[in-house]
Design a protein around this motif. Structure first.
Motif, mmCIF file in Angstrom:
data_model
loop_
_atom_site.group_PDB
_atom_site.id
_atom_site.type_symbol
_atom_site.label_atom_id
_atom_site.label_comp_id
_atom_site.label_asym_id
_atom_site.label_seq_id
_atom_site.Cartn_x
_atom_site.Cartn_y
_atom_site.Cartn_z
ATOM 1 N N LEU A 113 1.036 -0.752 0.098
ATOM 2 C CA LEU A 113 0.118 -0.392 0.181
ATOM 3 C C LEU A 113 0.880 1.026 -0.074
ATOM 4 C CD1 LEU A 113 -2.903 0.633 -0.068
ATOM 5 C CD2 LEU A 113 -3.058 1.042 2.439
ATOM 6 N N GLY A 114 1.846 1.475 0.727
ATOM 7 C CA GLY A 114 2.739 2.464 0.927
ATOM 8 C C GLY A 114 3.671 2.532 -0.696
ATOM 9 N N ALA A 157 -7.084 -2.784 -4.950
ATOM 10 C CA ALA A 157 -6.973 -4.369 -4.738
ATOM 11 C C ALA A 157 -6.313 -4.539 -3.550
ATOM 12 C CB ALA A 157 -6.430 -4.628 -5.709
ATOM 13 N N THR A 158 -4.879 -3.555 -3.216
ATOM 14 C CA THR A 158 -4.336 -4.117 -1.737
ATOM 15 C C THR A 158 -5.440 -4.145 -0.227
ATOM 16 O OG1 THR A 158 -3.017 -2.944 -2.581
ATOM 17 C CG2 THR A 158 -1.961 -3.259 -0.563
ATOM 18 N N PRO A 159 -5.881 -3.065 0.094
ATOM 19 C CA PRO A 159 -6.196 -4.046 1.448
ATOM 20 C C PRO A 159 -7.426 -5.139 1.167
ATOM 21 C CG PRO A 159 -7.510 -1.285 0.517
ATOM 22 C CD PRO A 159 -6.960 -1.976 -0.420
ATOM 23 N N MET A 197 0.970 -8.320 -7.771
ATOM 24 C CA MET A 197 0.381 -7.840 -7.654
ATOM 25 C C MET A 197 0.873 -6.675 -8.368
ATOM 26 S SD MET A 197 -2.570 -7.665 -4.627
ATOM 27 C CE MET A 197 -3.872 -7.507 -5.393
ATOM 28 N N LEU A 198 1.770 -6.028 -7.745
ATOM 29 C CA LEU A 198 2.468 -4.705 -7.825
ATOM 30 C C LEU A 198 2.962 -5.027 -9.663
ATOM 31 C CD1 LEU A 198 4.493 -4.238 -5.206
ATOM 32 C CD2 LEU A 198 2.762 -2.331 -6.186
ATOM 33 N N TYR A 200 -10.374 -12.484 -4.580
ATOM 34 C CA TYR A 200 -11.457 -11.387 -5.457
ATOM 35 C C TYR A 200 -10.415 -10.162 -5.569
ATOM 36 C CZ TYR A 200 -12.561 -10.192 -0.074
ATOM 37 O OH TYR A 200 -12.080 -10.096 0.805
ATOM 38 N N SER A 201 -9.659 -9.827 -4.262
ATOM 39 C CA SER A 201 -8.588 -8.900 -4.900
ATOM 40 C C SER A 201 -7.625 -8.755 -5.931
ATOM 41 C CB SER A 201 -7.387 -9.135 -3.601
ATOM 42 O OG SER A 201 -6.682 -10.181 -3.524
#
Lengths: 743, 524
Positions: free
Chosen positions: B40-41, B104-106, B122-123, B248-249
């Protein structure tokens, strides 16, 4: 004065904001919100009242002769389309918002006392503001696109608002049905909206109607682009007021809470359908073939509603069908070029339907504790009777709602109802006859609802002791909220069933062992309130004031309105609805001179026929139902007996089975969609996935084959040379024989 | 001062090295908190450069590519360049992508098994998606996009439902096979087979004229490459499997971002580079889109799993994109872009409620749910409101897009009356069919009651995180629906150059920023 026009745009957001507030409160702080539910209800009601004052004021100003105000602003900015939202206020515009907002506020006050016990109370209030907001946005819109957008939203409103009764499977189905039938209308209206500007060259109403007029006056020019574009536009107007092929949702929507039919079906939806027709297609400018199809649809609907209603026993369904035939008239009217009558009928319809539907809601509300909460019993007129003595105000208001549909002279609907058949005879005789034929039955069926319900004696106790509510969820809900009459209940898996109710040990005095032995619900099931409520109330009580007020108020304007001349000498205004729909107000305010008398004198001969039909309808109704109603078992099986021989049985069957339309609906569209849904994945599964899976499998097989071949074992190698040698050899030898060899 | 920084080049590859720092992080003990916060950061500082670029380096009125960067990548063959840039078309799509992937991260919080390889993937996916939007050349999308399939595959392969392995393998033939071959063939033929010097820049081929046959070949090869990403008709069969199995993310990423790619590709490459072939093939493309709408809408009600049901409306939505691209009017492609944006946002809202709802009810099958409205009011509210948003309720962005696409097609001049009618009527039939499943889903799930009691041991409503994630994309959906101009004003400048017809191109040669492109070669 300019200020009020500028602020007219704040009218739609008012109900929207209140709805959003309630919804958010319900979502974020459910417990707190439910605790101050009455506060939230008043929060919802007051902005709608403010919103009501704005169209009232603007319509007053417009009648006083203010100029047209127009405030466009761009929504989708594009040179080629320039789709502008905004609003324009001209004399015909504010009348419909007045109608909608007054109905909305009344319904809000009404439902406050109609459903306080309901767990979906606040959710219901949150949804109640939405149709008002959308209609207020739709009516003053200057282009068909905006009308379409807002009308589509109105079409989605029944879904959440029937939703609060979702614990009944039928209601859950009904809300889906309502939305999808409305969506069919949106289908057409989207097509029309996309095509209309293409045909007429403009998005705006004025310029497009000018263009249409050019097309029509140039008779040589083909109407080809205009007619196919305009006809689907009309489909939206078929769906919203529940016209013939799409009327099926209307009776099912009666599964919802009673205020819903009063608001959505009597006022909002009908207005959403009729108003754009009158707005988009000015009298002389619509393509003639389309107008005739419009009026045919309207005529058929009116006829259908009038013929189906007589056999319905459910109080709300009678209402639904009688409501259905009235918009039929309204749709028929523009087709036979009586626009004025259409709009006028729209207004009077909403105002006279309000007492009937809220009256029926009031009846059901009071009857429910006695007969139980199953709609098959609490809404069945066979169980009612003699209610006028118990609930006099409701009875009187309901009675005052019954004459207007019949078009009896002093009442509101008389003028329009009289005018439509007359115009019909002038332009299309068959439609005129159709309208005329419908006037009789429509006259009778509201009265034939009134008579068994309010006259005679109360019959609910005639069929034995009161029965418990049968639906599981209704019951669970009442128990959870601890209010209402929590009857001793069993867990009945399906709807009302007489057998289980009969098996239930009924204990009138105490309810000590009421149903707790059934299906393992344990002894804690029965709420203590069940005990005190369980003794059968022998007669229903009159509803409280908050419910009676909105019941009585709308009946008041129905009286004077009918006696004012509809026919006005001049239309004042823009000319695209030339005879003003609100001339009656105009007359009332500005011209209190001898027009009315002149009107009456020339009107009387015209009026005789329709009055005669209406009177004959009343006569039939009072003959059939006026005397003491025959005691009939609550579930009538028309296969076994006709309605006591008054009707030929096939007519009765037609009426009882709702004209067989529902049956064909189940066969044709519903089943076909189901089959489509079943079959549609097949090509995906077999062809497309088949190719992909085949690639995968062939990869595996190829790999395996290669592995064997490359494995180095003689037995795996040997088939290759053994099979491989003869074939090339044959080719070579035959080639040699035929001298094919490469030189 | 900051205008000298190569913003697009900073934005695009940044997540990849940042993600590569994750595996050396200390191994998580019983959770993914550190890794998730780190991700998230990374994403949160990723968002400011995007916003910064949008605010300071982007003039929405200009039709030219801005913040343009051009680096030699391989010198030997001519014109293999790393060209990034931002124009109206791009700017409409990059911020929503960043928006969706950030949320999508949380959403990935429940993923606790080997998070140190989950989050880098993901990144990396995010990087690939932004990169393909920002590129101004045929090469960079290939460089950043096809590698993006690797993390996509590993995300799908390692985290998800029972059949995830099948779904991941299935996505390979769909995505990887078509992509490189046709993209490369089309690009190279197009770029190299030139009268002048070879060029792979998007706008250079647009200003040249090609042999008609070549243009058609390359035109047809691009949809094969791109149609796979958003499920356009033949390849839509992949979508339910992918969406039904992935977590789901993970699903939010393809739903929110890479599906846009498929609309963006035809818009950018096909319309811009080969306008004359476009005018020939576009009506067919629109028919495909219309069929797709109906097809997905009719398949969906038969699905028993909530996840698979929710996978279908995006297919219907993307059907409007080829329809919108079809007409050579401005409003059509604008509607298509709006539809892509709204589709991404709605997809990003639907996936988490579907996935989290299945988690809460511990079954994905509709038949086993029922009657949850009262025990789980929050799930009920979200499930009855969000799917309705997906059917283009007015006031939502989908409705604005549809109401632009339809007049666009009705007003288009490059097609016959019959084809317009076919497309419009088919699309409108889709409008009837699409609401069936979002409406029947709440009817079966929270409403009514099934014989089976919900398979939930105790009542577990959505938590704040599960509410926040779907609501967050819903807000821009409503915002765009109420005032589409906010987004359209950004995109319009990007649409304008590509929406003019080839004849007009000859008259107004205003793609004239690179000196080379000024030489308009007309050999007809």
């Amino acid at each position: 004065t300019k200020l009020i026009y500028q602020y007219a745009r704040t009218a739609p957001p008012f109900p929207l904001v209140s709805s959003t507030l309630t919804g958010l409160g319900l979502f974020i702080f459910p417990v707190a919100t439910n605790n101050c539910r009455r506060l939230y209800a008043s929060i919802s009601t007051s902005p709608s009242s403010i919103a009501m004052s704005i169209p009232l004021h603007t319509s007053w100003r417009q009648l006083a002769g203010d100029p047209i105000h127009r405030y466009p602003r761009s929504w989708i900015y594009n040179e080629s389309v320039a789709s502008e939202t905004g609003y324009s206020i001209d004399p015909p515009t504010p009348t419909t918002p007045v109608l909608i907002t007054t109905a909305g506020v009344m319904v809000m006050i009404y439902s406050d006392s109609h459903m306080p016990h309901d767990q979906g109370y606040l959710r219901f209030f949150a949804y109640l503001g939405l149709p008002n907001a959308f209609m207020l946005g739709s009516v003053p819109s200057p282009n068909p696109m905006q009308i379409h957008v807002f009308r589509e939203s109105v079409g989605m409103c029944p879904y959440p608002s029937i939703g609060p009764r979702f614990t009944r499977a039928r209601a859950a189905h009904a809300c889906q049905k309502a939305s999808i039938t409305n969506r069919v209308g949106d289908f057409g209206s989207l097509l029309g909206v996309s095509g209309f500007p293409r045909a007429t060259g403009s998005f705006e109403f004025e310029s497009s109607s000018v263009r249409l007029e050019e097309l029509l006056t140039d008779r040589g020019v083909s109407l080809f682009p205009a007619t196919p574009c305009a006809t689907p536009l009309f489909l939206g107007s078929v769906a919203k007021p529940a016209q013939f092929p799409l009327h099926v949702r209307s009776p099912d929507a009666m599964e919802g809470p009673t205020p819903i039919p009063a608001l959505i079906h009597a006022a909002t939806m009908v207005a959403a359908g009729i108003y754009p027709v009158a707005r988009m297609f000015p009298p002389s400018e619509a393509p003639p073939s389309m107008m005739s199809s419009i009026s045919w649809v309207g005529g058929l609907t009116a006829l259908l509603g009038a013929t189906i209603a007589p056999a319905q026993r459910d109080l709300k369904r009678v209402l639904a069908y009688s409501t259905m035939s009235q918009p039929g008239y309204m749709v028929l009217a523009p087709g036979v070029a009586s626009y004025r009558a259409a709009i006028f009928h729209l207004i009077t319809h909403a105002h006279s339907k309000a007492p009937s539907s809220s009256g029926s809601g009031s009846v059901i509300h009071s009857v429910e504790p006695v007969t139980g909460y199953c709609p098959d019993r609490s809404q069945n007129t066979a169980f009612m009777g003699g209610l006028r003595t118990c609930m006099p105000i409701t009875g009187t208001a309901f009675l005052s709602g019954t004459p207007p549909p019949r078009g009896i002279p002093p009442f509101a609907r008389f003028r329009s109802k009289d005018e439509i058949p007359n115009d019909g005879w002038l332009s299309r005789p068959i439609l005129g006859w159709m309208a005329w034929c419908t006037a009789g039955p429509t006259g009778s069926h509201m009265l034939r609802t009134y008579l068994p319900t309010f006259e005679g004696y109360y019959r609910a106790n005639a069929f034995g002791p009161p029965r418990p509510p049968a639906s599981v969820w209704e019951d669970r809900r009442y128990r959870a909220s601890g209010r209402g009459a929590g009857f001793a209940a069993g867990l009945l898996p399906t709807g009302c069933s007489d057998t289980t109710a009969a098996k239930l040990p009924v204990d009138r005095s105490g309810g000590t062992r009421s149903g707790d032995s059934r299906r393992g619900w344990g002894s804690t099931v029965t709420h203590y309130s069940a005990v005190e409520h369980y003794k059968p109330l022998l007669c229903p009580k009159e509803s409280d004031d908050a419910m009676l007020f909105p019941l009585v108020v709308p009946t008041i304007p129905t009286f004077p309105v009918g006696s004012i001349g509809v026919q006005s000498p001049i239309g004042l205004g823009t000319g695209f609805i030339d005879p003003q729909p609100d001339c009656w107000l105009d007359l009332l305010l500005n011209y209190p001179r001898g027009i009315i008398q002149q009107d009456w004198s020339e009107l009387l001969p015209d009026a005789t026929t329709s009055v005669a039909t209406a009177l004959s309808g009343i006569l039939v109704a009072s003959i059939l139902h006026g005397r003491r109603p025959i005691l009939q078992p609550p579930r009538i099986d028309p296969e076994l007996e006709g309605i006591s021989g008054y009707f030929p049985s096939y007519l009765y069957d037609w009426s009882y089975y709702r004209g067989y339309v529902d049956r064909y609906y189940n066969i044709v569209p519903v089943a076909s969609v189901r089959i489509l849904a079943k079959k549609a994945p097949t090509p995906d599964d077999w062809v497309i996935d088949g190719i992909v899976n085949g690639v995968g499998i062939s990869g595996t097989f190829g790999g395996e084959a290669l592995r064997y071949a490359g494995g180095g074992r003689i037995s795996h190698h040997s088939p290759g040379p053994i099979l491989g040698t003869p074939i090339p050899l044959t080719i070579v030898t035959t080639g040699y024989e035929h001298d094919w060899s490469i030189r | 001062m900051t205008s000298n920084y190569p913003w697009p080049t900073i934005i695009v590859p940044l997540p990849v090295p940042a993600g590569l720092l994750i595996p050396p992080l200390p191994p998580p003990k019983g959770g993914n908190k550190i890794v998730r916060r780190y991700t998230l950061g990374i994403r949160s500082p990723e968002f400011p450069p995007i916003t910064h670029t949008l605010c300071y380096h982007f003039e929405s009125k200009s039709p030219f590519v801005q913040s343009r960067e051009d680096y030699d990548w391989i010198n030997i063959p001519p014109d293999f360049h790393w060209r990034l840039g931002i124009d109206g078309l791009t700017m409409g799509l990059i911020p929503p992508t960043g928006f969706v992937t950030t949320s999508a991260t949380p959403a990935a919080r429940p993923v606790t098994r080997s998070p140190r390889s989950f989050y880098p993937s993901m990144l990396a996916m995010h990087s690939g998606q932004v990169g393909s939007f920002a590129s101004q050349d045929i090469l960079p999308p290939f460089l950043v996009w096809e590698p993006e399939l690797i993390p996509a595959h590993s995300l799908l392969r390692s985290w998800g439902g029972k059949r995830r392995s099948y779904a991941a393998t299935k996505s390979i033939p769909y995505t990887a096979a078509g992509g490189p071959i046709s993209l490369l063939s089309g690009a190279i033929t197009m770029g190299l087979y030139m009268p002048g010097e070879p060029a792979l820049d998007f706008r250079v081929p647009a200003d040249r004229s090609h042999p008609a046959a070549l243009e058609m070949v390359s035109y047809l090869s691009f949809p094969i490459a791109y149609a796979i990403k958003p499920p356009i008709l033949p390849s839509h069969a992949r979508s339910p499997d992918t969406h039904g199995e992935a977590h789901y993310s993970t699903r939010m990423l393809p739903a929110g971002a890479s599906s846009k790619m498929g609309g963006y590709g035809p818009l950018r490459i096909n319309m811009e580079s080969s306008p004359s072939a476009h005018s020939i093939f576009a009506p067919g493309l629109a028919v495909v889109g219309a069929i797709q709408i109906v097809c997905a809408a009719s398949i969906s009600p038969n699905q028993r799993s909530v996840k698979r049901r929710i996978a279908h409306p995006p297919v219907s939505h993307t059907g409007f994109v080829p329809i919108g691209i079809g007409p050579i009017t401005e409003i059509g492609p604008e509607g298509a872009i709006l539809q892509m944006i709204s589709h991404g946002l709605i997809g990003a809202a639907l996936s988490p409620i579907g996935g989290a709802g299945c988690d809460r009810m511990q079954t994905p099958f509709l038949g086993r749910m029922g009657g949850i409205a009262i025990p789980m009011p929050k799930i009920f509210i979200l499930f009855s409101s969000l799917p309705i948003a997906s059917l283009a309720l007015p006031g939502m962005s989908g409705s604005a897009a549809e109401s632009m696409v339809s007049p666009g097609i009705a007003g288009s001049t490059n097609r016959s009356y019959d084809s317009k009618i076919i497309v419009l009527v088919t699309a409108a039939i889709g409008i009837i069919l699409t609401p069936i499943h979002p409406l029947s889903m709440p009817r079966q799930m929270p409403y009514g009651y099934s014989g089976v009691t919900p398979a939930v041991p105790r009542v577990m409503d959505y938590g704040p995180r599960e509410i926040f994630i779907p609501i967050r994309p819903l807000l821009p959906v409503i915002g765009i629906g109420l005032y589409p101009n906010a987004v359209l004003s950004l995109c319009q400048s990007g649409i304008y150059p590509i929406s003019i017809s080839p004849e007009q191109t000859a008259i107004y040669p205003f793609h004239s920023f690179p000196p080379a492109a000024n030489k308009i070669i007309v050999d007809q």
